[in-house]
Scaffold this motif. Structure first.
Motif, short mmCIF file in Angstrom:
data_model
loop_
_atom_site.label_atom_id
_atom_site.label_comp_id
_atom_site.label_asym_id
_atom_site.label_seq_id
_atom_site.Cartn_x
_atom_site.Cartn_y
_atom_site.Cartn_z
N TYR A 130 51.32 109.25 58.64
CA TYR A 130 52.08 108.15 58.08
C TYR A 130 52.93 107.53 59.17
O TYR A 130 53.20 108.15 60.20
CB TYR A 130 52.95 108.60 56.90
CG TYR A 130 53.87 109.76 57.23
CD1 TYR A 130 53.41 111.08 57.12
CD2 TYR A 130 55.17 109.54 57.65
CE1 TYR A 130 54.24 112.13 57.44
CE2 TYR A 130 56.02 110.60 57.97
CZ TYR A 130 55.54 111.89 57.86
OH TYR A 130 56.36 112.94 58.19
N SER A 131 53.31 106.28 58.93
CA SER A 131 54.16 105.55 59.87
C SER A 131 55.04 104.61 59.07
O SER A 131 54.55 103.98 58.14
CB SER A 131 53.29 104.74 60.84
OG SER A 131 54.10 103.86 61.62
N PRO A 132 56.33 104.46 59.36
CA PRO A 132 57.04 105.18 60.42
C PRO A 132 57.34 106.63 60.03
O PRO A 132 57.22 106.98 58.88
CB PRO A 132 58.35 104.38 60.54
CG PRO A 132 58.58 103.80 59.19
CD PRO A 132 57.21 103.53 58.63
N MET A 158 47.40 100.55 62.87
CA MET A 158 46.62 99.31 62.75
C MET A 158 46.90 98.63 61.42
O MET A 158 46.93 97.40 61.34
CB MET A 158 45.11 99.59 62.90
CG MET A 158 44.70 99.93 64.32
SD MET A 158 45.18 98.67 65.52
CE MET A 158 46.27 99.61 66.58
N LEU A 159 47.13 99.41 60.36
CA LEU A 159 47.41 98.79 59.06
C LEU A 159 48.77 98.08 59.09
O LEU A 159 48.97 97.10 58.38
CB LEU A 159 47.38 99.86 57.96
CG LEU A 159 46.91 99.36 56.59
CD1 LEU A 159 45.49 98.84 56.67
CD2 LEU A 159 46.99 100.47 55.54
N ARG A 160 49.69 98.56 59.92
CA ARG A 160 51.02 97.95 59.96
C ARG A 160 51.13 96.81 60.97
O ARG A 160 52.11 96.06 60.95
CB ARG A 160 52.08 99.01 60.30
CG ARG A 160 52.31 100.01 59.17
CD ARG A 160 53.48 100.92 59.47
NE ARG A 160 54.73 100.17 59.55
CZ ARG A 160 55.76 100.54 60.31
NH1 ARG A 160 55.70 101.63 61.04
NH2 ARG A 160 56.86 99.81 60.34
N GLU A 181 56.42 97.70 55.71
CA GLU A 181 55.95 98.73 54.79
C GLU A 181 55.56 100.02 55.50
O GLU A 181 55.29 100.03 56.69
CB GLU A 181 54.70 98.24 54.02
CG GLU A 181 54.98 97.16 53.01
CD GLU A 181 54.53 95.81 53.54
OE1 GLU A 181 54.82 95.50 54.72
OE2 GLU A 181 53.91 95.08 52.76
N VAL A 182 55.53 101.09 54.72
CA VAL A 182 55.02 102.38 55.18
C VAL A 182 53.50 102.36 55.05
O VAL A 182 52.96 101.84 54.07
CB VAL A 182 55.58 103.51 54.28
CG1 VAL A 182 54.95 104.85 54.62
CG2 VAL A 182 57.09 103.57 54.37
N VAL A 225 41.45 107.49 53.98
CA VAL A 225 41.86 106.58 52.90
C VAL A 225 43.31 106.17 53.18
O VAL A 225 44.22 107.01 53.12
CB VAL A 225 41.70 107.27 51.54
CG1 VAL A 225 42.07 106.31 50.43
CG2 VAL A 225 40.26 107.75 51.37
N THR A 226 43.51 104.91 53.49
CA THR A 226 44.76 104.44 54.09
C THR A 226 45.40 103.39 53.20
O THR A 226 44.70 102.49 52.72
CB THR A 226 44.44 103.85 55.48
OG1 THR A 226 43.59 104.76 56.18
CG2 THR A 226 45.70 103.63 56.30
N ALA A 227 46.71 103.50 52.96
CA ALA A 227 47.37 102.56 52.05
C ALA A 227 48.74 102.16 52.56
O ALA A 227 49.39 102.90 53.30
CB ALA A 227 47.50 103.19 50.66
N LEU A 228 49.18 100.99 52.14
CA LEU A 228 50.53 100.50 52.42
C LEU A 228 51.38 100.63 51.17
O LEU A 228 50.87 100.56 50.05
CB LEU A 228 50.48 99.01 52.80
CG LEU A 228 49.94 98.63 54.16
CD1 LEU A 228 49.67 97.13 54.21
CD2 LEU A 228 50.92 99.03 55.26
N GLY A 229 52.69 100.78 51.36
CA GLY A 229 53.61 100.79 50.22
C GLY A 229 55.02 100.51 50.71
O GLY A 229 55.30 100.65 51.91
N ARG A 230 55.90 100.14 49.78
CA ARG A 230 57.29 99.89 50.20
C ARG A 230 57.98 101.18 50.58
O ARG A 230 58.94 101.19 51.36
CB ARG A 230 58.07 99.19 49.08
CG ARG A 230 57.79 97.69 49.00
CD ARG A 230 58.22 97.15 47.68
NE ARG A 230 57.54 97.89 46.63
CZ ARG A 230 57.77 97.77 45.32
NH1 ARG A 230 58.68 96.93 44.89
NH2 ARG A 230 57.09 98.49 44.45
N THR A 231 57.53 102.30 50.00
CA THR A 231 58.09 103.61 50.32
C THR A 231 56.94 104.57 50.61
O THR A 231 55.77 104.26 50.32
CB THR A 231 58.85 104.17 49.10
OG1 THR A 231 57.92 104.25 48.00
CG2 THR A 231 60.03 103.29 48.71
#
Ligand code: AMP
Ligand code: GLY
Length: 424
Positions: A230-232, A296-298, A325-326, A382-388
């Motif tokens: 995960y990042s950050p 790369m997603l961020r 986003e995370v 399996v990669t996802a973005l989220g606010r948290t």
């Protein structure tokens, strides 16, 4: 731009995915690539250890930029051969790749540059190594000098275990990689990773990311290439990131330039955050896999601008932008990984999941007609973005649950340290 990416893992699929978004891209080839890169680029089934074949492909396809993904081609000097052919390359020279290829080299460089790291000794024979061990006691860490597919490090709780590790190295368990060993002080603290683009002189720090090396939940079981990331990474506060830049990355890059082996590419520092600050555990000379997938997603900026500026020595002119986003990635692996891996099982339902918040990167997949087949240990990211962290994690696992692949498994707790910090 016409671009050739070298490699076949999830890291390379994520790089190819980011490159494919660039308006500057004219042609994208991945060698050898996988079942994921095949759908968005041209896979070139060549032997990437054959540098002449890589150069011939790059020439015949009029490639403007070669991007080296994995460690092995970097350490083997592929970048030198590509550059000798007059083609721009993202990746370190063979001389600079010693930062990953030889732990003894890196420890000596840290001494010269004043980089904080564990106290150590380097040995080419068993008797001296055992004598040093007995002088130090346990816990202590024994490392094969060269690349050993992640298996060359033993964190020994007892002197007996450390002696075993020394004998194992000198008995040839890691081949040439173990003919020199480094024995070092055990460092306590939390681990973190830092990535920096370097063009030989200039440095651009990338956001922090954290992976999960052990195969089972709760960070138990054997080490793997990484089961999720995960990042950050909240452990890397802005203050710590700045200290790492000043105390670790800058002196390393400065010393590499002074000795006539400037480092270009991405420097990946594995750190222990000790009570008195960050200490270097090891360097890698490439993006982490699966850390690259979350970075790369961020990334909001054009990745080609970054890769090109790094390769050309123009990093002073670029400032990448990142999404707030995370990002979190869950690695799906074949049951039995990392001990034994059976290829060939069919994966269903993995291809219609991509959305604004979810990307399924392929790591070890291949295609058999219309069927998607497992073709390695780590298979999907399996990669996802989220606010948290919680939201990104929920989205990633919701996508995981829609994949029909009985022969696969994943850890269910990716992001747990960050979740604890987030407050549940
Ligand atoms: P490396 O391949 O050097 O990253 O080492 C693999 C893992 O061993 C690291 O991620 C750490 O968990 C552990 N390790 C390596 N060196 C040390 C050290 N000096 N003290 C404590 N743990 C270490
Ligand atoms: N995920 C750790 C590595 O790429 O070495």
């Amino acid at each position: 731009m016409r671009v050739l990416v070298i490699g076949s893992g999830g890291r390379e699929h994520a790089l190819a995915w980011a490159i494919a978004k660039s308006p500057r891209l004219k042609k994208l080839i991945v060698a050898p690539g996988n079942g994921g890169t095949q759908t968005m680029a041209t896979n070139a089934p060549i032997d990437i250890t054959d540098h002449a074949a890589v150069v011939a492909l790059a020439k015949s396809e009029l490639i403007d930029l070669v991007v080296i993904g994995p460690d092995a081609p970097a350490v083997a000097g592929l970048a030198d051969d590509v550059r000798a052919a007059g083609i721009l390359c993202f990746g370190p020279s063979k001389a600079a790749a010693q930062l990953e290829g030889s732990k003894a080299f890196t420890k000596a460089l840290c001494d010269e540059a004043g980089v904080p790291t564990a106290a150590y000794g380097a040995f080419d024979n068993e008797a001296d190594a055992l004598a040093y061990l007995h002088g130090k006691g346990a816990p202590i860490v024994v490392k094969a000098d060269g690349l050993a597919a992640g298996k060359g490090v033993r964190v020994a709780e007892t002197l007996e275990e450390a002696e075993d590790a020394v004998r194992e190295c000198f008995s040839g368990a890691f081949g040439e990689s173990g003919s020199t060993i480094v024995i070092e002080e055990f460092l306590a603290g939390e681990e973190a990773s830092v990535f920096a683009l370097c063009d030989g002189r200039n440095i651009v720090m990338l956001p922090s990311a954290q992976d999960h090396k052990r195969v089972w939940e709760g960070d138990r079981g054997p080490n793997t290439g990484g089961m999720g990331a995960y990042s950050p990474a909240p452990v890397m506060t802005p203050k710590l990131l700045e200290r790492t830049r000043r105390e670790i990355i800058e002196p390393t890059i400065g010393r590499m330039a002074e000795r006539g082996t400037p480092f270009t590419g991405v420097l990946f520092a594995g750190l222990m955050i000790a009570s008195d600050g960050p200490k270097l555990i090891e360097y890698n000379v490439r993006f982490g896999d699966p850390e690259c997938q979350v970075l790369m997603l961020r990334l909001k900026s054009d990745v080609l601008d970054l890769l090109e500026a790094t390769a050309k020595g123009n990093l002073a002119e670029v400032t990448p932008e990142w999404r707030d986003e995370v990002a979190l990635t869950v690695v799906m692996a074949v049951r039995g990984y990392p001990v034994s891996v059976e290829k060939g099982s069919e994966i269903k339902g993995a291809e219609a999941l991509d959305s604004a918040d979810v990307q399924v990167f392929h790591a070890g997949t291949a295609r058999d007609g219309d069927r998607l087949i497992a073709n390695g240990g780590r298979v999907l990211n399996v990669t996802a973005l989220g606010r948290t962290v919680r939201e990104a994690q929920a989205r990633a696992y919701a996508a995981v649950d829609r994949i029909d692949w009985p022969e696969g498994f994943c850890r269910r707790d990716i992001g747990w340290r960050a979740l604890e910090r987030e407050g549940g």
